[in-house]
Write an enzyme that holds these catalytic residues in place. Sequence first.
Site, PDB file in Angstrom:
ATOM      1  N   PHE A 127       0.852  -1.183   0.000  1.00 15.01           N
ATOM      2  CA  PHE A 127       0.000   0.000   0.000  1.00 15.01           C
ATOM      3  C   PHE A 127       0.895   1.243   0.000  1.00 15.01           C
ATOM      4  O   PHE A 127       2.122   1.142   0.049  1.00 15.01           O
ATOM      5  CB  PHE A 127      -0.908  -0.005   1.233  1.00 15.01           C
ATOM      6  CG  PHE A 127      -1.706  -1.270   1.390  1.00 15.01           C
ATOM      7  CD1 PHE A 127      -2.932  -1.427   0.770  1.00 15.01           C
ATOM      8  CD2 PHE A 127      -1.212  -2.322   2.147  1.00 15.01           C
ATOM      9  CE1 PHE A 127      -3.660  -2.605   0.893  1.00 15.01           C
ATOM     10  CE2 PHE A 127      -1.922  -3.508   2.279  1.00 15.01           C
ATOM     11  CZ  PHE A 127      -3.146  -3.649   1.654  1.00 15.01           C
TER      12      PHE A 127
ATOM     13  N   SER B 151      -6.782  -7.810  -1.205  1.00 13.78           N
ATOM     14  CA  SER B 151      -6.228  -7.235   0.022  1.00 13.78           C
ATOM     15  C   SER B 151      -6.684  -5.788   0.175  1.00 13.78           C
ATOM     16  O   SER B 151      -6.676  -5.020  -0.786  1.00 13.78           O
ATOM     17  CB  SER B 151      -4.699  -7.289   0.003  1.00 13.78           C
ATOM     18  OG  SER B 151      -4.237  -8.616   0.017  1.00 13.78           O
TER      19      SER B 151
ATOM     20  N   CYS C 195      -3.355  -5.057   6.815  1.00 10.05           N
ATOM     21  CA  CYS C 195      -3.669  -5.746   5.563  1.00 10.05           C
ATOM     22  C   CYS C 195      -4.587  -6.926   5.861  1.00 10.05           C
ATOM     23  O   CYS C 195      -4.197  -7.865   6.564  1.00 10.05           O
ATOM     24  CB  CYS C 195      -2.389  -6.230   4.899  1.00 10.05           C
ATOM     25  SG  CYS C 195      -2.670  -7.132   3.352  1.00 10.05           S
TER      26      CYS C 195
ATOM     27  N   THR D 262      -7.850  -9.645   4.189  1.00 10.06           N
ATOM     28  CA  THR D 262      -8.327 -10.277   2.971  1.00 10.06           C
ATOM     29  C   THR D 262      -9.847 -10.206   2.893  1.00 10.06           C
ATOM     30  O   THR D 262     -10.542 -10.516   3.863  1.00 10.06           O
ATOM     31  CB  THR D 262      -7.892 -11.756   2.925  1.00 10.06           C
ATOM     32  OG1 THR D 262      -6.469 -11.818   2.976  1.00 10.06           O
ATOM     33  CG2 THR D 262      -8.384 -12.438   1.651  1.00 10.06           C
TER      34      THR D 262
ATOM     35  N   ALA E 180      -7.644 -12.746  12.784  1.00  8.56           N
ATOM     36  CA  ALA E 180      -7.397 -13.872  13.671  1.00  8.56           C
ATOM     37  C   ALA E 180      -6.638 -13.416  14.920  1.00  8.56           C
ATOM     38  O   ALA E 180      -6.346 -12.227  15.107  1.00  8.56           O
ATOM     39  CB  ALA E 180      -6.631 -14.961  12.930  1.00  8.56           C
TER      40      ALA E 180
ATOM     41  N   HIS F 182       1.580  -4.633   7.660  1.00  4.44           N
ATOM     42  CA  HIS F 182       1.968  -5.508   8.765  1.00  4.44           C
ATOM     43  C   HIS F 182       2.341  -4.621   9.951  1.00  4.44           C
ATOM     44  O   HIS F 182       3.416  -4.015   9.967  1.00  4.44           O
ATOM     45  CB  HIS F 182       3.134  -6.404   8.369  1.00  4.44           C
ATOM     46  CG  HIS F 182       2.818  -7.265   7.189  1.00  4.44           C
ATOM     47  ND1 HIS F 182       3.789  -7.855   6.406  1.00  4.44           N
ATOM     48  CD2 HIS F 182       1.628  -7.641   6.655  1.00  4.44           C
ATOM     49  CE1 HIS F 182       3.218  -8.554   5.442  1.00  4.44           C
ATOM     50  NE2 HIS F 182       1.912  -8.431   5.569  1.00  4.44           N
TER      51      HIS F 182
ATOM     52  N   THR G  29       4.927  12.058   7.740  1.00  2.00           N
ATOM     53  CA  THR G  29       6.323  12.437   7.901  1.00  2.00           C
ATOM     54  C   THR G  29       6.586  12.747   9.364  1.00  2.00           C
ATOM     55  O   THR G  29       5.826  13.475  10.006  1.00  2.00           O
ATOM     56  CB  THR G  29       6.650  13.671   7.050  1.00  2.00           C
ATOM     57  OG1 THR G  29       6.407  13.366   5.678  1.00  2.00           O
ATOM     58  CG2 THR G  29       8.104  14.082   7.224  1.00  2.00           C
TER      59      THR G  29
END
Length: 242
Positions: free
Chosen positions: A2, A40, A47, A49, A63, A101, A146
Site C-alpha cells: 500500500f 487485500s 492488511c 483479505t 485472527a 503488517h 512524515t
Amino acid sequence: MFTGLVRSVGSVERVRASAEQKTFVIAAALAEAERALGASVSVSGVCLTVTAATPRNFTVEAAFETLAVTSLGGLEVGSHVNLEPALRLGDALGGHLVSGHVDGLARLRSRSARGESAELWFDVPLALLPYLAVKGSACLDGVSLTINAVDGRGFAVGLIPHTLSVTTLGERRVGDALNLEVDLLARYVARLLEFRPGMTPSIAGNAPAGVTHETLARAGYLAGPTGAAASDPDDRAEGTGA
C-alpha cells in the site's frame, strides 16, 4: 503493498466474534476489482483479505495474532476505519511503501492546534524507537506521515486540515491507540547494522541488540543522537495524509 494514502473512510456495520477470531462487515463503496474475493485491503493500516463483498460493503476477518498486536479488536459497530485498496503496478506512489503488517501500537500522548493544522505526539514501544527518524516516514492507522520530531518516548507528526478531514486521525483523542508500521527501509537498515562486527543479532520480538539512536547516528542515518537536530519548528514536513 500500500502507499498510506487513504482512499476512503468506512464504517463498521457488524462484528461477529468466534474463538480467537473476529469478522467485520464494513460499509464502504469499493470498485469491483478492489472488493473481489481474496483481494487485500488496508483497514486502519492492517492488511486484511476480503472474504465476501457487495456493492455497498465488504467482509474481512482478523485472527488471534492480528487481534493481539493491532487495535482492531476494539472495533465496534459504528467505528470508523481508514481504507486503502492494494497498490497496483503502475499506480502513483504518493506516500511511502507500506506492507500493512503492524509493528505495534502508538498511543496518542498529546494533541495541540498549530493554526488550522495539528501537532500530535505519540508514545511507542521501546523496541520501535530506533526505527524512527526525523523527516522519515511512519504509517499510523494506515496513513503515511512524515516524522517531525523524536524524543526518548516517541515521535511527533503534523497533520494538515485535509488529512484531519478525510481520515480518522481527526477523531483521535489523547490516550487512543493507533496501529503503527515503521518504515520498511528503517527496519532493514537496523537489521543490517545488527550484523556489523561486535554486534549480536537480536531475537525476534526483542529490541535490536546494539541498534540505538547513537549507532544509527554514527552510521549517518540520523541527524544526531536523538534524531531531532534537523527538526526546526518553522521547517517541519506536514503529514502526507490521504
